[in-house]
Design a protein around this motif. Structure first.
Motif, PDB file in Angstrom:
ATOM      1  N   VAL A 397       3.847   3.675  -8.235  1.00 33.77           N
ATOM      2  CA  VAL A 397       2.741   4.069  -7.358  1.00 33.77           C
ATOM      3  C   VAL A 397       1.925   2.832  -7.017  1.00 33.77           C
ATOM      4  O   VAL A 397       1.516   2.086  -7.903  1.00 33.77           O
ATOM      5  N   LEU A 398       1.706   2.612  -5.717  1.00 36.33           N
ATOM      6  CA  LEU A 398       0.845   1.524  -5.265  1.00 36.33           C
ATOM      7  C   LEU A 398      -0.588   2.052  -5.200  1.00 36.33           C
ATOM      8  O   LEU A 398      -0.864   3.034  -4.500  1.00 36.33           O
ATOM      9  N   VAL A 399      -1.477   1.394  -5.941  1.00 41.42           N
ATOM     10  CA  VAL A 399      -2.830   1.909  -6.123  1.00 41.42           C
ATOM     11  C   VAL A 399      -3.853   0.829  -5.810  1.00 41.42           C
ATOM     12  O   VAL A 399      -3.718  -0.316  -6.264  1.00 41.42           O
ATOM     13  N   ASP A 400      -4.858   1.202  -5.055  1.00 40.75           N
ATOM     14  CA  ASP A 400      -6.032   0.352  -4.843  1.00 40.75           C
ATOM     15  C   ASP A 400      -6.687   0.109  -6.202  1.00 40.75           C
ATOM     16  O   ASP A 400      -7.138   1.035  -6.861  1.00 40.75           O
ATOM     17  N   ARG A 401      -6.769  -1.153  -6.623  1.00 39.51           N
ATOM     18  CA  ARG A 401      -7.225  -1.457  -7.984  1.00 39.51           C
ATOM     19  C   ARG A 401      -8.663  -0.999  -8.235  1.00 39.51           C
ATOM     20  O   ARG A 401      -9.008  -0.530  -9.322  1.00 39.51           O
ATOM     21  N   ASP A 402      -9.539  -1.099  -7.219  1.00 35.91           N
ATOM     22  CA  ASP A 402     -10.930  -0.718  -7.441  1.00 35.91           C
ATOM     23  C   ASP A 402     -11.220   0.691  -6.935  1.00 35.91           C
ATOM     24  O   ASP A 402     -12.305   0.975  -6.423  1.00 35.91           O
ATOM     25  N   CYS A 403     -10.245   1.592  -7.088  1.00 34.83           N
ATOM     26  CA  CYS A 403     -10.459   2.994  -6.736  1.00 34.83           C
ATOM     27  C   CYS A 403     -11.182   3.718  -7.873  1.00 34.83           C
ATOM     28  O   CYS A 403     -11.427   3.148  -8.941  1.00 34.83           O
ATOM     29  N   HIS A 404     -11.500   4.986  -7.646  1.00 33.49           N
ATOM     30  CA  HIS A 404     -12.224   5.768  -8.630  1.00 33.49           C
ATOM     31  C   HIS A 404     -11.425   5.883  -9.928  1.00 33.49           C
ATOM     32  O   HIS A 404     -10.199   5.943  -9.912  1.00 33.49           O
ATOM     33  N   VAL A 418       2.466   1.499 -12.453  1.00 32.12           N
ATOM     34  CA  VAL A 418       1.380   1.225 -11.523  1.00 32.12           C
ATOM     35  C   VAL A 418       1.501  -0.183 -10.949  1.00 32.12           C
ATOM     36  O   VAL A 418       1.596  -1.159 -11.696  1.00 32.12           O
ATOM     37  N   CYS A 419       1.494  -0.252  -9.625  1.00 39.02           N
ATOM     38  CA  CYS A 419       1.447  -1.533  -8.927  1.00 39.02           C
ATOM     39  C   CYS A 419       0.077  -1.632  -8.273  1.00 39.02           C
ATOM     40  O   CYS A 419      -0.189  -0.975  -7.260  1.00 39.02           O
ATOM     41  N   TYR A 420      -0.810  -2.421  -8.875  1.00 41.51           N
ATOM     42  CA  TYR A 420      -2.177  -2.513  -8.369  1.00 41.51           C
ATOM     43  C   TYR A 420      -2.247  -3.431  -7.157  1.00 41.51           C
ATOM     44  O   TYR A 420      -1.611  -4.484  -7.099  1.00 41.51           O
ATOM     45  N   LEU A 421      -3.046  -2.995  -6.171  1.00 41.47           N
ATOM     46  CA  LEU A 421      -3.260  -3.742  -4.934  1.00 41.47           C
ATOM     47  C   LEU A 421      -4.684  -4.285  -4.918  1.00 41.47           C
ATOM     48  O   LEU A 421      -5.627  -3.569  -5.250  1.00 41.47           O
ATOM     49  N   ASP A 422      -4.843  -5.545  -4.527  1.00 45.41           N
ATOM     50  CA  ASP A 422      -6.163  -6.165  -4.499  1.00 45.41           C
ATOM     51  C   ASP A 422      -6.801  -6.025  -3.124  1.00 45.41           C
ATOM     52  O   ASP A 422      -6.182  -6.316  -2.101  1.00 45.41           O
ATOM     53  N   SER A 423      -8.044  -5.579  -3.119  1.00 43.63           N
ATOM     54  CA  SER A 423      -8.830  -5.553  -1.893  1.00 43.63           C
ATOM     55  C   SER A 423      -9.351  -6.944  -1.586  1.00 43.63           C
ATOM     56  O   SER A 423      -9.424  -7.809  -2.471  1.00 43.63           O
ATOM     57  N   TYR A 424      -9.719  -7.165  -0.328  1.00 41.89           N
ATOM     58  CA  TYR A 424     -10.328  -8.459  -0.010  1.00 41.89           C
ATOM     59  C   TYR A 424     -11.717  -8.511  -0.655  1.00 41.89           C
ATOM     60  O   TYR A 424     -12.443  -7.520  -0.683  1.00 41.89           O
ATOM     61  N   PRO A 425     -12.083  -9.664  -1.219  1.00 42.68           N
ATOM     62  CA  PRO A 425     -13.379  -9.753  -1.914  1.00 42.68           C
ATOM     63  C   PRO A 425     -14.522 -10.122  -0.973  1.00 42.68           C
ATOM     64  O   PRO A 425     -14.339 -10.818   0.019  1.00 42.68           O
ATOM     65  N   LEU A 426     -15.699  -9.623  -1.311  1.00 42.14           N
ATOM     66  CA  LEU A 426     -16.940 -10.035  -0.655  1.00 42.14           C
ATOM     67  C   LEU A 426     -17.795 -10.690  -1.733  1.00 42.14           C
ATOM     68  O   LEU A 426     -18.731 -10.099  -2.268  1.00 42.14           O
ATOM     69  N   ASN A 427     -17.432 -11.924  -2.070  1.00 42.27           N
ATOM     70  CA  ASN A 427     -18.082 -12.615  -3.195  1.00 42.27           C
ATOM     71  C   ASN A 427     -19.583 -12.749  -2.994  1.00 42.27           C
ATOM     72  O   ASN A 427     -20.359 -12.687  -3.946  1.00 42.27           O
ATOM     73  N   GLU A 428     -19.992 -12.906  -1.738  1.00 41.87           N
ATOM     74  CA  GLU A 428     -21.407 -13.127  -1.445  1.00 41.87           C
ATOM     75  C   GLU A 428     -22.263 -11.926  -1.835  1.00 41.87           C
ATOM     76  O   GLU A 428     -23.454 -12.059  -2.096  1.00 41.87           O
ATOM     77  N   LEU A 437      -3.542  -4.350   5.091  1.00 46.02           N
ATOM     78  CA  LEU A 437      -2.212  -3.782   5.339  1.00 46.02           C
ATOM     79  C   LEU A 437      -1.121  -4.793   5.022  1.00 46.02           C
ATOM     80  O   LEU A 437      -0.047  -4.424   4.525  1.00 46.02           O
ATOM     81  N   ARG A 438      -1.373  -6.052   5.266  1.00 47.57           N
ATOM     82  CA  ARG A 438      -0.378  -7.091   4.964  1.00 47.57           C
ATOM     83  C   ARG A 438      -0.038  -7.103   3.479  1.00 47.57           C
ATOM     84  O   ARG A 438       1.128  -7.277   3.097  1.00 47.57           O
ATOM     85  N   GLU A 439      -1.063  -6.913   2.626  1.00 44.86           N
ATOM     86  CA  GLU A 439      -0.837  -6.877   1.180  1.00 44.86           C
ATOM     87  C   GLU A 439       0.031  -5.679   0.798  1.00 44.86           C
ATOM     88  O   GLU A 439       0.932  -5.784  -0.050  1.00 44.86           O
ATOM     89  N   ILE A 440      -0.214  -4.535   1.416  1.00 47.35           N
ATOM     90  CA  ILE A 440       0.577  -3.338   1.108  1.00 47.35           C
ATOM     91  C   ILE A 440       2.021  -3.537   1.534  1.00 47.35           C
ATOM     92  O   ILE A 440       2.968  -3.247   0.780  1.00 47.35           O
ATOM     93  N   LYS A 441       2.222  -4.041   2.751  1.00 44.71           N
ATOM     94  CA  LYS A 441       3.574  -4.279   3.243  1.00 44.71           C
ATOM     95  C   LYS A 441       4.306  -5.302   2.381  1.00 44.71           C
ATOM     96  O   LYS A 441       5.501  -5.157   2.093  1.00 44.71           O
ATOM     97  N   HIS A 442       3.578  -6.329   1.968  1.00 44.94           N
ATOM     98  CA  HIS A 442       4.187  -7.357   1.119  1.00 44.94           C
ATOM     99  C   HIS A 442       4.721  -6.751  -0.177  1.00 44.94           C
ATOM    100  O   HIS A 442       5.860  -7.054  -0.592  1.00 44.94           O
ATOM    101  N   GLN A 443       3.927  -5.907  -0.823  1.00 43.12           N
ATOM    102  CA  GLN A 443       4.373  -5.296  -2.071  1.00 43.12           C
ATOM    103  C   GLN A 443       5.577  -4.381  -1.851  1.00 43.12           C
ATOM    104  O   GLN A 443       6.515  -4.358  -2.649  1.00 43.12           O
ATOM    105  N   LEU A 444       5.560  -3.623  -0.755  1.00 44.86           N
ATOM    106  CA  LEU A 444       6.702  -2.747  -0.466  1.00 44.86           C
ATOM    107  C   LEU A 444       7.967  -3.557  -0.213  1.00 44.86           C
ATOM    108  O   LEU A 444       9.056  -3.195  -0.682  1.00 44.86           O
TER     109      LEU A 444
END
Length: 919
Positions: A397-404, A418-428, A437-444
């Motif tokens: 299962v591909l899962v958004d890592r910072d989901c509920h 579990v294959c965790y997917l990283d969201s883009y960070p807003l460090n500021e 979407l590119r990250e999801i396609k890459h993992q698939l």
């Protein structure tokens, strides 16, 4: 007069114009020859010109009354004018026009003039017939229009359950503007005489046409197709409405046409009674609430309770000498309707066959699903139900890592890899966005290269995120299905239940996207486009696939699930949630396992009040969801504008715009902000249609680092303790204000007043501060706005919980239960022993979920290797809560002995599996 460009909504513009007209006519009537008389006359003339374009779309006060007011002005009948405008404005403000006739002559009596609908008792309001408006589309003369309205008025009967008034517009475009502008409209009558184009030239109104879509195609329509096309376009804009088509075409010409929301076709006849009855019947089908009605009837029945629940019928309270205050607080009805029985016209949530089943069917219609299921213990349970029903042990299962967190625990229960997917960070701002979407396609594609695509079961994403980042749902599903044609999608729409009822928002919901794709994949045009792309991509490498917008095969299966917290964004008691299903394989593959998962997680004693509130909440959104969502967006937009244009507020606060929260690469439209003082409002339809990510306007993220307070302190010690303003989401330097369907313009005004008061106090504090105090303030601001730790990505699962090094999925279930034995775990201190362990070369592996709050996302899950970046982040976040972390003991990790033992067991299991596969 304030520019129309200052308004986001024509509804707000209309309301304010009437208020200004009341003030101006009252002032002119008091002093017609006064110093401001000439200016007032000019202002009133401008207001009449502005309102004349708007009022054509509303039944009250109506064209005739409006023109009478203009004549009063032109004939200098100023006292009569002021009186009429005052009465109209009050009726619009209080909603009185919805429940009774409003006389507008000075000599007429209006005993109820000062009664405000909002302060009436609930009992009094339930005695009035609900009001709505019917839009008639036909290019007719004024005489014909009066005849038409008179005929409809003559059809009214005392036994009618509802009351309606009619609005007449001439063109297809006017009809589209009307249904998107006038929230009172519940039905449309389309007659043969309509024309195509509107004569209205007012940008704030014509902006609504963009939201109906497809206007370019209208140029090639012939007049006889205007009516059917209008029904189709309204179906896309407001699918909850009813349309009735009156046509001169033959049955053969109409049969087989897509008529959208058209409930019935009338052939070249003026049977007003039949049309009247059909209009009432259509609204009644949305008004009915099967379970709520059954519960009300049950509460009226005399019963003898020889069952569980002493509180049933309120007996344990009325007989008590000590808890009478509870009965007084809640009232009697809640106890009269409380039962654990499934008799008396009620139903079982676990095996529905009566009113609950019917209520769920109506909810399915309202939300655009194929099946809908109610839940009475929140979306956390809904998520676990869907995951357990669809995911088998060993499925990837591909899962958004910072989901509920419920999704992470769902993976544990299901035994998923579990294959965790990283969201883009807003460090500021110490928050994450969403998964590109590119990250999801890459993992698939990586899983496909490793020969594991057959084991990939599900993609699980949060839409929209807590902070308001919304996916391009249809595009994500299209491109993923191009790689894995039977992939299952679970969209966590806990905070997005309202989106179905706004045309702009609806296009990015899971159910709407699923319905669109099911229709499109059947078309010959899609099959041709797919074949053409396959030829072009023959021999393509991964990089080319990642850079191409992929088209799914015509035979791809649409398998979409959405979980929604109805209680979070719509009307429902707490923990009322829904599961929406749009899965082509549900009946054949999932229904039995879904039923078992539902039985596993659902209480055998569900709260009937929650179920009833879900039923009533569905009624509300089908009849007034469009209005409420429209007002919700307006409130949030007003807040944005008020803060952005206030010179004092901009010193200390900043509303984060799309450009702040979504990187430029994901905003193809180029839209950076929904409002700025120089350019005014941006029509958000364009970016919602095109961009990979968009920002939900109803969520207003305010950067507060400029005040010197971190988000948590600003929330608790300033907003809550001092001003009683409640919010529940902060980050290191931001707070989130969430509008909802109950937010009013007064609420927004109060918040702005509070922020201004805070800013003034800060100004005074800094003015009186010593040099050292100012330096301290500037240092705190710098630490909050500039010296922020980078957000850590997911590191990796330890090898003891992985099958190989080719792809990153891990066995979270084994790690979770390995920690149940305390002998497998140890505690390491963040500033001591954990550093030594990492420097020794050993992997330090978390045995728990570690969730700092704020920001509230898991930075460690069981089985995950602790990285230096994660440690630095934990040390830098001086938050009061880190869920799963023991400050007195340290970080709970696996012992090296436990990891070695787990690695041996894992290797043995993999070897056995390979042997079985060979056999």
């Amino acid at each position: 007069m304030e520019s129309m460009g200052e308004y986001y909504s024509a509804v707000q513009l209309r309301s304010d114009r009437w208020s200004q007209l009341r003030e101006a006519t009252d002032a002119l009537a008091r002093a017609p020859d006064g110093r401001n008389g000439k200016a007032n006359r000019a202002h009133i003339g401008e207001l009449f010109e502005s309102l004349s374009l708007i009022e054509a779309y509303w039944a009250f006060p109506g064209k005739q009354a409006f023109e009478q007011m203009r004549r009063q002005f032109e004939n200098d009948n100023l006292r009569d004018l002021a009186f009429t405008v005052q009465r109209v404005t009050r009726a619009l403000t209080t909603g009185a026009y919805r429940r009774r006739h409003i006389p507008l002559d000075r000599d007429s009596a209006d005993m109820d003039e000062h009664e405000d609908e909002a302060i009436q008792s609930l009992e009094a309001r339930t005695l009035t017939k609900p009001y709505f408006e019917v839009l008639i589309v036909d290019n007719m003369s004024e005489h014909q229009e009066r005849w038409m309205k008179s005929n409809f008025a003559n059809m009214r009967r005392s036994e009618d359950p509802f009351h309606y008034e009619t609005v007449v517009v001439p063109s297809l475009q006017d009809a589209l503007i009307g249904v998107l502008f006038n929230h009172n409209i519940q039905a449309i009558v389309v007659r043969p005489g309509l024309i195509l184009e509107s004569q209205v030239e007012l940008s704030i109104l014509t902006r609504y046409l963009n939201r109906a879509g497809g206007l370019e195609a209208l140029e090639n329509l012939t007049p006889e197709n205007y009516g059917p096309e209008l029904c189709r376009m309204i179906a896309r804009a407001r699918p909850e409405l009813d349309a009735y088509l009156i046509t001169e075409r033959s049955v053969e010409d109409i049969a087989g046409l897509d008529l959208g929301i058209c409930r019935r076709v009338f052939y070249n006849q003026e049977d007003f009674m039949e049309l009247h009855l059909n209009i009432l019947r259509g609204v009644q089908s949305r008004y009915k609430t099967p379970f709520f009605t059954a519960l009300v009837e049950y509460s009226k029945q005399p019963t003898g309770v020889f069952h569980a629940m002493p509180i049933s019928r309120g007996k344990s309270i009325t007989r008590s000498h000590w808890i009478q205050d509870m009965g007084a607080f809640y009232g009697s009805n809640i106890f009269m309707a409380e039962t654990s029985a499934t008799s008396g016209g009620l139903d079982s949530l676990l095996e529905p066959h009566g009113p609950i089943k019917e209520a769920q069917r109506l909810a399915s219609r309202a939300f655009g699903s194929k099946q809908t299921y109610f839940a009475t213990n929140g979306t956390s349970t809904c998520n676990k139900i869907v995951v357990q029903a669809l995911v088998r042990p060993g499925d990837i299962v591909l899962v958004d890592r910072d989901c509920h967190k419920s999704h992470h625990y769902g993976m544990v229960l299901a035994g998923a890899q579990v294959c965790y997917l990283d969201s883009y960070p807003l460090n500021e701002y110490s928050m994450y966005g969403a998964v590109p979407l590119r990250e999801i396609k890459h993992q698939l594609l990586e899983l496909k290269k490793a020969g594991k695509l057959d084991r990939v079961r599900m993609l699980l994403l949060t839409n929209c995120t807590f902070d308001g980042i919304v996916y391009n749902v249809e595009r994500v599903m299209e491109e993923c299905l191009a790689i894995k044609p039977d992939l299952v999608f679970l969209w966590d729409e806990a905070w997005f239940g309202f989106a179905r009822f706004g045309p702009t928002y609806r296009q990015r919901t899971g159910m709407n996207a699923a319905n669109n794709m099911r229709e499109r994949l059947k078309s010959d045009e899609h099959a041709a486009a797919y074949a053409e792309q396959q030829t072009a991509l023959e021999g393509a490498d991964d990089e080319m696939l990642l850079n191409t917008r992929l088209i799914p095969p015509p035979g791809a299966r649409i398998r979409v699930y959405a979980t929604q917290s109805t209680h979070k964004t719509l009307t429902s008691l707490r923990q009322g949630s829904m599961i929406h299903v749009n899965d082509q394989d549900f009946k054949g593959e999932v229904e039995a396992s879904f039923h078992e998962a539902y039985m596993t997680h659902t209480s055998t004693s569900p709260n009937y009040q929650i179920i009833a509130s879900l039923d009533v909440g569905r009624r509300q959104v089908e009849l007034e969801g469009f209005e409420f969502v429209q007002r919700q967006v307006e409130a949030a937009m007003s807040m944005r504008r008020a803060i952005a244009t206030h010179p004092l507020l901009t010193k200390y606060f900043k509303v984060l715009a799309a450009g702040d929260m979504i990187p430029e690469d994901y905003r193809e439209s180029g839209v950076e902000t929904y409002y700025n003082p120089e350019q005014g409002w941006t029509d958000i339809w364009d970016c919602w249609e095109k961009d990979e990510f968009v920002l939900d306007a109803t969520r207003v993220t305010l950067a507060v680092g400029g005040t010197g307070w971190d988000g948590d302190t600003f929330k608790n010690q300033v907003l809550m303790d001092k001003y009683g303003i409640q919010i529940n989401k902060t980050s290191r330097n931001t707070v989130l204000f969430m509008t909802n369907i109950g937010t009013t313009r007064s609420s927004v005004a109060y918040l702005i007043e509070v922020l201004v008061e805070i800013a003034k106090e800060l100004d005074e504090l800094i003015d009186d501060a010593s040099m050292m105090e100012r330096r301290g303030f500037e240092k705190r601001v710098a630490n909050l706005m500039h010296h922020l730790p980078p957000l850590p990505d997911f590191s990796r699962f330890h090898d003891a919980f992985r099958t190989d090094d080719d792809t990153p999925e891990g066995d979270i279930r084994s790690a979770f239960f390995l920690s149940y034995d305390d002998r497998n775990c140890d505690y390491l201190e963040l500033d001591g022993s954990i550093k030594e362990a990492m420097e020794s070369g050993d992997d330090v592996v978390s045995a728990s979920f570690i969730i700092p709050y704020p920001p509230g996302f898991p930075i460690l899950v069981p089985g995950q290797v602790v990285s230096k970046g994660i440690l630095d982040f934990m040390r830098a976040l001086d938050v009061s809560e880190i869920h799963g972390y023991r400050p007195d003991l340290g970080l709970r990790v696996f012992t090296q002995a436990a990891l070695k033992q787990q690695a041996k067991a894992n290797a043995a299991r993999l070897k056995l599996n390979m042997q079985r596969q060979k056999l």
